[in-house]
Design an enzyme around this catalytic site. Structure first.
Site, PDB file in Angstrom:
ATOM      1  N   ASP A  98     -25.245  19.459 -27.392  1.00  0.00           N
ATOM      2  CA  ASP A  98     -25.019  20.600 -28.275  1.00  0.00           C
ATOM      3  C   ASP A  98     -25.990  20.500 -29.454  1.00  0.00           C
ATOM      4  OD1 ASP A  98     -24.047  22.805 -29.531  1.00  0.00           O
ATOM      5  OD2 ASP A  98     -22.015  22.050 -29.829  1.00  0.00           O
ATOM      6  N   ALA A  99     -27.199  21.005 -29.240  1.00  0.00           N
ATOM      7  CA  ALA A  99     -28.254  20.920 -30.245  1.00  0.00           C
ATOM      8  C   ALA A  99     -28.611  22.274 -30.845  1.00  0.00           C
ATOM      9  CB  ALA A  99     -29.505  20.280 -29.639  1.00  0.00           C
ATOM     10  N   LYS A 100     -28.232  23.359 -30.171  1.00  0.00           N
ATOM     11  CA  LYS A 100     -28.462  24.734 -30.647  1.00  0.00           C
ATOM     12  C   LYS A 100     -29.905  24.954 -31.086  1.00  0.00           C
ATOM     13  CE  LYS A 100     -23.657  25.521 -32.005  1.00  0.00           C
ATOM     14  NZ  LYS A 100     -23.118  24.157 -31.786  1.00  0.00           N
ATOM     15  N   ARG A 101     -30.831  24.567 -30.267  1.00  0.00           N
ATOM     16  CA  ARG A 101     -32.235  24.709 -30.614  1.00  0.00           C
ATOM     17  C   ARG A 101     -32.711  26.142 -30.375  1.00  0.00           C
ATOM     18  NH1 ARG A 101     -31.134  20.496 -33.018  1.00  0.00           N
ATOM     19  NH2 ARG A 101     -32.305  18.564 -32.748  1.00  0.00           N
ATOM     20  N   THR A 128     -27.502  23.546 -25.562  1.00  0.00           N
ATOM     21  CA  THR A 128     -27.213  24.828 -26.198  1.00  0.00           C
ATOM     22  C   THR A 128     -28.457  25.323 -26.918  1.00  0.00           C
ATOM     23  OG1 THR A 128     -26.332  23.675 -28.145  1.00  0.00           O
ATOM     24  CG2 THR A 128     -24.743  24.421 -26.480  1.00  0.00           C
TER      25      THR A 128
END
Length: 277
Positions: A98-101, A128
């Site tokens: 879950d890094a939301k890059r 993510t």
């Protein structure tokens, strides 16, 4: 150790069939470290994270380490994240980092290399990503995921109040921005069986705002289940009665039962059973 051969969507379907649709987060924030009696440093982080690996590896469909809590400890924290990814994958459990890059051009390509390329120590089974520089900005990640058999979960509709001004804004074609993200993901998944490799993140507590997910043909990560207030009834009201493709996500509701691995595993099993009711 698992060798990536199948597409992510196919591996996800197999994992759900074996373990149910639950996704459990590893969120080692300071409050949880304290409640477990652990030090607020990389050593405490490592103890917390590896206990979670022991508890969940081989027992749930998908585990989601939250990268920010590891990055907060600098290079030693990132090294712990790398070990978490490796150990979970060795256990046969799918890992969603879950890094939301989200970025553009060569920068997005570098993120894709880090999180979606075989051989990178940060590459789990999926990551993510944020599409709010335009869904097309994610093309390097989509290409890397397709090449390595990995998946992407793209933010669509989140439950934080600040997100509404962007995600629920309506464009000239009458669609909300969030719906345009859904439709772009659906195009990426077209023709893939049993489900595609591009999933969405849709908060389980978004309330009455509905998205048309009928053509998505992919997975939906639904954070907010459990401690944040969403119930099974809320999930069914939001996504439909059968919840096909929905991956309810819980973190604090399970992690509060630590620090014993057996109690964490039992808590996750109880949440999983609640989804069958």
């Amino acid at each position: 150790m698992r060798v990536v051969g199948q597409r992510f969507g196919a591996r996800m379907a197999k994992a759900v069939a074996e373990h149910g649709p639950l996704c459990v987060g590893i969120d080692p924030h300071p409050g949880l470290l304290a409640s477990w009696g652990l030090s607020q440093d990389a050593a405490g982080l490592e103890r917390f994270a590896l206990t979670c690996v022991e508890a969940f590896g081989g027992h749930v469909a998908l585990v989601k380490p939250q990268a920010a809590f590891f990055e907060a400890h600098g290079s030693r924290g990132v090294a712990v994240l790398e070990r978490v990814v490796a150990d979970l994958r060795d256990s046969g459990t799918l890992v969603l980092v879950d890094a939301k890059r989200g970025d553009i051009g060569s920068t997005m390509a570098a993120y894709a290399a880090a999180y979606l390329t075989e051989g990178s120590p940060l590459a789990g089974d999926a990551v993510t990503a944020s599409p709010y520089l335009g869904f097309g900005s994610l093309d390097p990640a989509l290409e890397a995921a397709a090449a390595s058999g990995r998946g992407i979960f793209v933010l669509a509709l989140t439950s934080n109040p600040e997100g509404a001004s962007v995600q629920r804004a309506v464009g000239p074609d009458g669609r909300s921005v969030a719906q345009s993200v859904v439709d772009a993901a659906a195009r990426a998944n077209a023709g893939l069986e049993p489900l595609g490799d591009v999933g969405l993140v849709v908060g389980a507590t978004v309330g009455e705002h509905r998205l048309d997910l009928s053509d998505l043909h992919g997975y939906v990560l639904a954070p907010g289940f459990g401690a944040q207030g969403a119930t099974v009834a809320d999930l069914r009201a939001l996504f439909g009665a059968d919840l096909r493709g929905v991956l309810p996500t819980t973190s604090r509701d399970v992690l509060r039962h630590g620090p014993e691995a057996a109690k964490l595993r039992s808590a996750a099993a109880a949440v999983r059973r609640s989804l069958e009711m």
